[in-house]
Design a protein around this motif. Structure first.
Motif, PDB file in Angstrom:
ATOM      1  N   MET A  71       1.661 -24.795  -7.032  1.00 31.83           N
ATOM      2  CA  MET A  71       2.857 -24.591  -6.922  1.00 31.83           C
ATOM      3  C   MET A  71       3.502 -25.782  -7.910  1.00 31.83           C
ATOM      4  N   ILE A  72       4.485 -25.483  -8.579  1.00 34.85           N
ATOM      5  CA  ILE A  72       4.900 -26.558  -9.670  1.00 34.85           C
ATOM      6  C   ILE A  72       6.450 -26.376  -9.519  1.00 34.85           C
ATOM      7  N   THR A  73       7.257 -27.726  -9.605  1.00 32.62           N
ATOM      8  CA  THR A  73       8.562 -27.766  -9.545  1.00 32.62           C
ATOM      9  C   THR A  73       8.941 -28.037 -10.923  1.00 32.62           C
ATOM     10  N   LEU A  74       9.978 -27.276 -11.480  1.00 31.77           N
ATOM     11  CA  LEU A  74      10.542 -27.359 -12.764  1.00 31.77           C
ATOM     12  C   LEU A  74      12.095 -27.453 -12.473  1.00 31.77           C
ATOM     13  N   ASN A  75      12.581 -28.313 -13.528  1.00 35.05           N
ATOM     14  CA  ASN A  75      14.283 -28.419 -13.475  1.00 35.05           C
ATOM     15  C   ASN A  75      14.623 -27.436 -14.362  1.00 35.05           C
ATOM     16  N   VAL A  76      15.394 -26.233 -14.348  1.00 31.69           N
ATOM     17  CA  VAL A  76      15.781 -25.515 -15.224  1.00 31.69           C
ATOM     18  C   VAL A  76      17.131 -25.450 -15.173  1.00 31.69           C
TER      19      VAL A  76
END
Length: 152
Positions: free
Chosen positions: A1-6
């Protein structure tokens, strides 16, 4: 699981760390404005901003963007520079087939964010990695100059 700010929103994605940003955007998040062109960072169709820098999403893994801000063509109009670039693109009627244009706009916006009075040489250098098969380069340059005038 990865968190990206898009585009200003935190997104949790269940993808492998080595998945290119392009496929996370297009296939997982359904943000299809960023285009697949060559897959080798040669054409610029996949250009997005990562912490304000034009970045080739086709070769940049999502792990390289964790903790950074990604901006795509879908959100570039929320910035005054992006607004000026998109308005100039429309006024100059840059688009022919349009496939490369999201990458072109992202590269132009990055340029004008750091240099609001670019010379032709500055434009050529900033846009050199973006290919337009339709050959709209003179209109692209004119649109960048027009956007710069709006920002002055």
């Amino acid at each position: 699981m990865i968190t990206l700010n898009v585009n200003g929103k935190e997104q949790q994605l269940d993808v492998s760390d080595d998945m290119p940003i392009l496929w996370a955007l297009r296939d997982v998040m359904h943000l299809t404005g960023t285009k697949f062109g060559c897959g080798m960072a040669q054409c610029g169709a996949c250009t997005v901003h990562v912490d304000g820098q034009p970045t080739r999403a086709c070769i940049t893994p999502v792990s390289a963007a964790a903790g950074k801000k990604i901006v795509t063509i879908e959100d570039v109009q929320n910035d005054k520079v992006g607004q000026a670039v998109q308005a100039a693109w429309s006024e100059i009627d840059v688009v022919q087939c349009g496939y490369c244009q999201s990458g072109q706009i992202m590269a132009a916006t990055a340029l004008l964010t750091t240099n609001q009075v670019p010379t032709d040489a500055d434009i050529d250098a900033a846009m050199s990695g973006n290919i337009c098969r339709c050959g709209t380069y003179p209109r692209i340059r004119a649109a960048i100059h027009a956007a710069a005038t709006k920002l002055a």
